[in-house]
Motif scaffolding. Structure first.
Motif, PDB file in Angstrom:
ATOM      1  N   LYS A   1       3.623   5.782  -2.695  1.00  0.00           N
ATOM      2  CA  LYS A   1       3.520   6.743  -1.603  1.00  0.00           C
ATOM      3  C   LYS A   1       4.867   7.420  -1.533  1.00  0.00           C
ATOM      4  O   LYS A   1       5.851   6.804  -1.133  1.00  0.00           O
TER       5      LYS A   1
ATOM      6  N   GLU B   1     -10.323   1.159  -0.747  1.00  0.00           N
ATOM      7  CA  GLU B   1     -10.104   0.459   0.521  1.00  0.00           C
ATOM      8  C   GLU B   1     -11.379   0.515   1.353  1.00  0.00           C
ATOM      9  O   GLU B   1     -12.189   1.436   1.218  1.00  0.00           O
TER      10      GLU B   1
ATOM     11  N   CYS C   1     -15.663  -1.323 -13.813  1.00  0.00           N
ATOM     12  CA  CYS C   1     -14.498  -2.202 -13.665  1.00  0.00           C
ATOM     13  C   CYS C   1     -14.241  -2.457 -12.186  1.00  0.00           C
ATOM     14  O   CYS C   1     -14.210  -1.540 -11.379  1.00  0.00           O
TER      15      CYS C   1
ATOM     16  N   MET D   1       0.373  -3.993  -0.078  1.00  0.00           N
ATOM     17  CA  MET D   1      -0.543  -4.473   0.951  1.00  0.00           C
ATOM     18  C   MET D   1      -0.902  -5.926   0.646  1.00  0.00           C
ATOM     19  O   MET D   1      -1.362  -6.235  -0.435  1.00  0.00           O
TER      20      MET D   1
ATOM     21  N   ARG E   1      -3.112  -5.131  -3.215  1.00  0.00           N
ATOM     22  CA  ARG E   1      -2.864  -3.967  -4.055  1.00  0.00           C
ATOM     23  C   ARG E   1      -1.560  -3.285  -3.709  1.00  0.00           C
ATOM     24  O   ARG E   1      -0.987  -3.521  -2.657  1.00  0.00           O
TER      25      ARG E   1
ATOM     26  N   SER F   1      -4.558   6.697  -3.597  1.00  0.00           N
ATOM     27  CA  SER F   1      -4.340   5.263  -3.429  1.00  0.00           C
ATOM     28  C   SER F   1      -5.506   4.527  -2.784  1.00  0.00           C
ATOM     29  O   SER F   1      -5.718   3.364  -3.059  1.00  0.00           O
TER      30      SER F   1
ATOM     31  N   GLU G   1     -11.685  -3.384 -10.503  1.00  0.00           N
ATOM     32  CA  GLU G   1     -10.451  -2.937  -9.869  1.00  0.00           C
ATOM     33  C   GLU G   1     -10.103  -1.478 -10.138  1.00  0.00           C
ATOM     34  O   GLU G   1      -9.453  -0.845  -9.327  1.00  0.00           O
ATOM     35  N   ALA G   2     -10.474  -1.002 -11.290  1.00  0.00           N
ATOM     36  CA  ALA G   2     -10.097   0.369 -11.615  1.00  0.00           C
ATOM     37  C   ALA G   2     -11.295   1.118 -12.188  1.00  0.00           C
ATOM     38  O   ALA G   2     -11.315   1.491 -13.348  1.00  0.00           O
TER      39      ALA G   2
ATOM     40  N   TYR H   1       0.426   0.681  -4.050  1.00  0.00           N
ATOM     41  CA  TYR H   1       0.289   2.078  -4.470  1.00  0.00           C
ATOM     42  C   TYR H   1       1.543   2.846  -4.152  1.00  0.00           C
ATOM     43  O   TYR H   1       2.319   2.490  -3.284  1.00  0.00           O
TER      44      TYR H   1
ATOM     45  N   GLU I   1      -3.110  13.554   1.275  1.00  0.00           N
ATOM     46  CA  GLU I   1      -1.797  13.531   0.640  1.00  0.00           C
ATOM     47  C   GLU I   1      -1.905  13.786  -0.852  1.00  0.00           C
ATOM     48  O   GLU I   1      -1.020  14.386  -1.462  1.00  0.00           O
TER      49      GLU I   1
ATOM     50  N   GLY J   1      -5.835  -3.816 -12.288  1.00  0.00           N
ATOM     51  CA  GLY J   1      -6.118  -2.456 -11.871  1.00  0.00           C
ATOM     52  C   GLY J   1      -5.577  -2.163 -10.493  1.00  0.00           C
ATOM     53  O   GLY J   1      -5.054  -1.096 -10.222  1.00  0.00           O
ATOM     54  N   GLU J   2      -5.663  -3.167  -9.607  1.00  0.00           N
ATOM     55  CA  GLU J   2      -5.203  -2.960  -8.243  1.00  0.00           C
ATOM     56  C   GLU J   2      -3.695  -2.793  -8.162  1.00  0.00           C
ATOM     57  O   GLU J   2      -3.175  -2.315  -7.179  1.00  0.00           O
TER      58      GLU J   2
ATOM     59  N   HIS K   1      -2.347  -0.957 -12.996  1.00  0.00           N
ATOM     60  CA  HIS K   1      -2.296  -1.133 -14.452  1.00  0.00           C
ATOM     61  C   HIS K   1      -0.912  -0.801 -14.988  1.00  0.00           C
ATOM     62  O   HIS K   1      -0.765  -0.198 -16.041  1.00  0.00           O
TER      63      HIS K   1
END
Ligand code: SF4
Ligand code: SF4
Lengths: 665, 295
Positions: free
Chosen positions: A475, B195, B169, A482, A471, B191, B171-172, A473, B222, A351-352, A355
């Protein structure tokens, strides 16, 4: 009255250091039935065996007990020696006074007493041993190889070159497997296709190899030397004999937008297709799920344009029975995907890592296709999302591998090396690009491997960062990675254009179903299990079935090819004899007592128990009892332990023998 | 329709809800009243040790949680927890004590009572999404939050630690998004949902918090969010109270209201601003809510 000979081994000092062997010999010499007992420094040596043979003849011994190491080590040795002296080999037993005694005790007095008891038990046991005749079974000298990747190809060629027929079954429309998908290969960077395709052609042209592509194993029956394998040849919708491989059908097919799985969905292909231009056989196949003709009944273009009239929409799956004597399983691997996992799967997704939702995060195999000259970009490294050249690229190792919390704890073995290779390929093609690698540790044992890895750092200037990525992402059009650099103890963030994940090596989908059809065992990850990790690495516990390649565990090409040749050698050893001799340590059913519950059938790991009808003289059915097929029985004794009416017994391990041992204590 | 079952919980507000996060407490009580869910505060509850205790003394932190769990037994119903840190600690303590006999015996000696290992500890999110259920929730909505784009913020504690049986879950997770969709709002994909905001470093290392929370605010903006939704008083403190300061340090402007889940869902069920403590928020949410026609 039995005349038992007992031979106590010193095993150099291994045994005699803690066990007073002379005293053991003297003591057991007084047991009823023992006619002769002695000790000797190395019983397994030539003079040791000579001593044994001489004693058998001179003393007219009827049974023999050798007190030495584990029977796993030397039972065969001593049984052979006994046989050459004219006794049935199964009248010889070993008493283990090394692993079970001298090695685990320090006190000499106690160890000696224990050794006497162990030998005493075996003396009582051997009295009840029966003469067992060696079992012979005929051998069909043809073999089946399942899987047409490099492992299957190598094994098939090796066996066929020795003059034995091979049936090679491949699930995909072409042989070649994953190796055909690769770009260059480590550690020499030779082009995978260049070394692979000639072998593929050899297989297709070999007079001794019968090739079934687009085919699966339906059913397996029989046992070592005598398997009956049913192969399902799936309908290709193209007649292989008529097709000339001209390819007109493919260019004319109006369906052009089907993701090309061989190219990891990076390119498109028509509904009638060959997986890749160098495919063997070069006969197209219709993907019925995506073909307009099969979906709506309209179209039929390929049939119209095909000169030789090879396209046949009516074709049906065919079932073909092939008798073979040995089976090599070479079904290979698949890559763990970071997509969301279906519910109930023990292996979790990433998931991080989105997926798998970020288009420019790809896996190692997709990178191979990008880097391959025959790939969708003609070998240019370009981002799937916008076709731009990535200037900053991040490789992440151990994605899914060695990640207990994801459900896989093993090391995938090949990723350190292929990632090093990827950094090189990348740098060779994108000179002003920078590659980063997140790694846990580099595992590069193999000839010229470590040098290769060093080269990726020293010459190609890949930046290796020791630490995992938490993770990623998206941008804008960058991917922010990261992670942490544990060598320096800081958090790092890299804005990358593309990310390549070295995802875990897993067995092929359906590996478990195939294993059940074959009656072989597999581990919790569904990799197939070898009979012995060190001493029988290419054989299955089920006789006559051998393993090659990554279906047994993650493996690189050199290891795969070596194992494939080893499996072929094992097959040839089997084929070297016309009749197969088997140890007679098999189960037998006492039909009078058998009540036909078939518990034994349920527990037998080898599938050796069959049903047998008992009829009276008029032919009326009296009862159905169990019958153990001696060709299949592995001699494990599970049935004996299970049988509620004590009607099935393992020869050589009868209840009578075990009870005699216990009573001797 | 199946008849509604009566829902009743033992309520563990945790220290923050009785202090800096009074509006979380208020909106929780009001919302639950509105939804016909009973909340009875656990008598004599005390601090669970939150983040400091387990860094100092494991036995202490386990015992604090165990004692609270034991006190909660006096009230009927599963234990409802509002704060993500309390939730994480109570769950972790239960898990650790169930796994280790030795630790459990030590703790039982310390608190002089057996530890309830199998009682259900539930975060408010769990109660809304699963016990009440998304369908029921949707039915209770009278003023859908139409047009409001929300960044759902899980932070680091709601689904962690990862080895403890979890809310969603690891992670998600989607539970916050699911609830907000039922409340008629739009959620954004962003994102920094998970965090860390710096949590309780807000006092000892504000620099860390400013840096981390800035990244979160930035990412929400954003992604086009109008506001952020949280389910933890620590997260709220850092994102809301420190927002002005962060804007100063980074020379930007967010004006990003940070709501508690109970405030947003409360609005959707027709509760007024006064019942939800909206005036206690530092970043004034009124202009946004007016613009969207929600107040
Ligand atoms: S041999 Fe024993 S276990 Fe097997 S069917 Fe007969 S009675 Fe049952
Ligand atoms: S001993 Fe019995 S259970 Fe074991 S393989 Fe032979 S028949 Fe099967």
């Amino acid at each position: 009255m039995s005349r038992i000979g007992v031979f106590i081994c010193h095993c150099g000092e291994n045994i005699s250091r803690t066990v007073d062997v002379e005293r053991v010999a003297a003591q057991v010499g007084t047991l009823p039935g023992v006619a002769f007992s002695t000790d000797y420094k190395y019983m397994c040596s030539d003079p040791g065996q000579g001593l044994l043979k001489k004693a058998i003849q001179e003393q007219r011994l009827s049974h023999v007990v050798v007190a030495a190491c584990s029977p796993r080590m030397h039972e065969k040795t001593f049984r052979k020696a006994v046989e050459s002296a004219g006794l049935n080999p199964f009248l010889c037993e070993m008493a283990n006074i090394r692993e079970h005694c001298s090695w685990v005790h320090e006190d000499r007095e106690e160890a000696t007493r224990k050794a006497i008891e162990i030998v005493g038990m075996m003396v009582e046991r051997v009295k009840k041993n029966r003469v067992l005749p060696t079992i012979t079974v005929p051998v069909t000298k043809r073999s089946l190889v399942i899987g047409g990747g490099i492992a299957g190809i190598q094994a098939a060629l090796d066996i066929a070159d020795c003059g034995h027929e091979v049936v090679l079954v491949e699930r995909e429309p072409s042989i070649g497997g994953h190796m055909a998908q690769l770009s260059e290969t480590f550690p020499t960077l030779d082009c995978s296709q260049c070394i692979m395709t000639p072998k593929m052609v050899d297989v297709a042209n070999h007079p001794k190899i019968k090739l079934y592509t687009y085919a699966e194993i339906e059913h397996v029956e029989g046992y070592i030397g005598n398997f009956q394998v049913t192969v399902r040849k799936k309908a290709r919708s193209v007649d292989e004999d008529k097709c000339t491989g001209c390819g007109v059908c493919m260019t004319k097919c109006p369906q052009k937008k089907i993701p090309n799985t061989f190219d990891r969905n990076l390119g498109m292909r028509p509904a009638i297709y060959v997986p890749f231009p160098q495919a063997v056989p070069n006969t197209p196949v219709i993907d019925r799920e995506n073909c307009t003709k099969f979906k709506t009944g309209k179209c039929g273009v390929c049939q119209k344009v095909c000169g030789p009239g090879a396209v046949d929409y009516e074709q049906e799956d065919q079932l073909i029975v092939e008798p073979v004597g040995a089976i090599v399983v070479a079904t290979g691997f698949d890559l763990y995907s970071i997509e969301e996992k279906p519910k109930g799967s023990p292996i979790k997704g990433y998931g991080e890592f989105g997926h798998g939702k970020i288009p420019d995060v790809i896996d190692g195999m997709t990178f191979e296709r990008l880097a391959s000259a025959s790939g969708p970009t003609g070998g240019k490294i370009l981002r799937p999302s916008d076709g731009r050249e990535p200037k900053q690229i991040v490789f992440i190792q151990c994605v899914g591998s060695r990640a207990r919390e994801k459900g896989i704890s093993y090391c995938s073995k090949i990723c350190c090396m292929y990632t090093a290779k990827h950094t090189m390929l990348y740098h060779h093609k994108v000179h002003d690009g920078q590659a980063y690698v997140f790694f846990m540790d580099a595992r590069t044992p193999g000839k010229s491997y470590d040098e290769f890895w060093r080269r990726s750092i020293e010459e190609e200037e890949a930046v290796y960062i020791r630490g995992m990525v938490s993770r990623l992402y998206q941008k804008g059009d960058k991917i922010v990675v990261m992670g942490s650099d544990i060598a320096v103890g800081v958090q790092v963030e890299i804005e990358a254009d593309m990310v390549v994940l070295a995802t875990a090596v897993q067995p092929q989908k359906g590996a478990d179903t195939l294993a059940q059809k074959l009656g072989i065992s597999y581990d919790k990850y569904h990799f197939y299990s070898e009979a012995h990790a060190k001493l029988r690495p290419v054989e299955c516990a089920t006789a006559g079935i051998y393993l090659a390649g990554a279906c047994q565990g993650p493996k690189d090409i050199p290891d795969t090819v070596s194992q494939a040749s080893a499996a072929a050698a094992k097959v040839m050893t089997l084929f070297a004899k016309d009749k197969l001799e088997r140890e007679p340590i098999v189960a037998k059913v006492r039909e009078a007592g058998c009540v036909g519950c078939f518990y034994c059938q349920k527990v037998c790991p080898y599938g050796a128990v069959e049903e047998k009808e008992i009829r009276d003289r008029q032919g009326n059915l009296v009862k159905v009892v169990a019958y153990v097929n001696p060709g299949v029985c592995g001699g494990c004794g599970t049935c004996q332990a299970t049988c509620p009416s004590k009607s099935v017994e393992l020869d050589g391990y009868t209840d009578e023998q075990i009870v005699a041992m216990i009573e001797a204590l | 329709m199946t008849p509604k079952k009566a829902l009743n919980y033992a309520y563990y507000p945790g220290c923050s809800l009785h202090a800096s996060a009074g509006e979380y407490d208020l909106s929780t009580r009001e919302l639950f009243k509105k939804l016909d869910i009973g909340l009875t505060e656990v008598p004599d509850w005390f601090c669970c040790g939150a983040t400091p205790a387990h860094n100092v003394d494991e036995l202490l932190s386990l015992s604090l949680c165990a004692k609270n769990l034991e006190l909660a037994e006096q009230v009927e119903g599963d234990l409802a927890v509002a704060c993500a840190a309390c939730f994480s600690r109570l769950k972790t303590a239960q898990h650790v004590l169930a796994e280790s006999d030795i630790k459990r015996r030590q703790v039982e000696k310390a608190i002089d009572a057996p530890v309830p290992l199998t009682s259900n500890v539930k975060h408010l999110l769990d109660i809304l999404a699963r016990d009440l259920g998304l369908e029921q929730l949707e039915q209770a909505v009278t003023k859908p939050l139409a047009g409001l784009k929300v960044a759902c913020y899980y932070g680091c504690l709601l689904t962690r630690p990862t080895d403890v049986p979890n809310l969603d879950c690891v992670e998600a997770p989607t539970i916050m998004e699911d609830i907000l969709k039922a409340a008629g709002a739009e959620t954004v994909a962003w994102s920094h949902r998970m965090e860390c905001c710096g949590a309780n470093f807000t006092l000892s290392r504000p620099g860390v918090v400013i840096q981390l929370s800035h990244a979160i605010l930035d990412s929400a903006k954003e992604a086009g969010a109008d506001c952020i939704m949280v389910a933890c008083p620590l997260c709220h403190g850092n994102l809301d109270i420190r927002q002005k300061e962060i804007e100063g340090v980074y020379n930007t402007e967010y004006a990003m209201p940070v709501f508690y889940i109970t405030q947003l869902v409360g609005l959707a069920t027709g509760l007024g601003a006064d019942k939800l403590g909206l005036d206690a928020l530092i970043v004034n949410p009124m202009p946004l809510l007016k613009e969207k026609g929600l107040v």
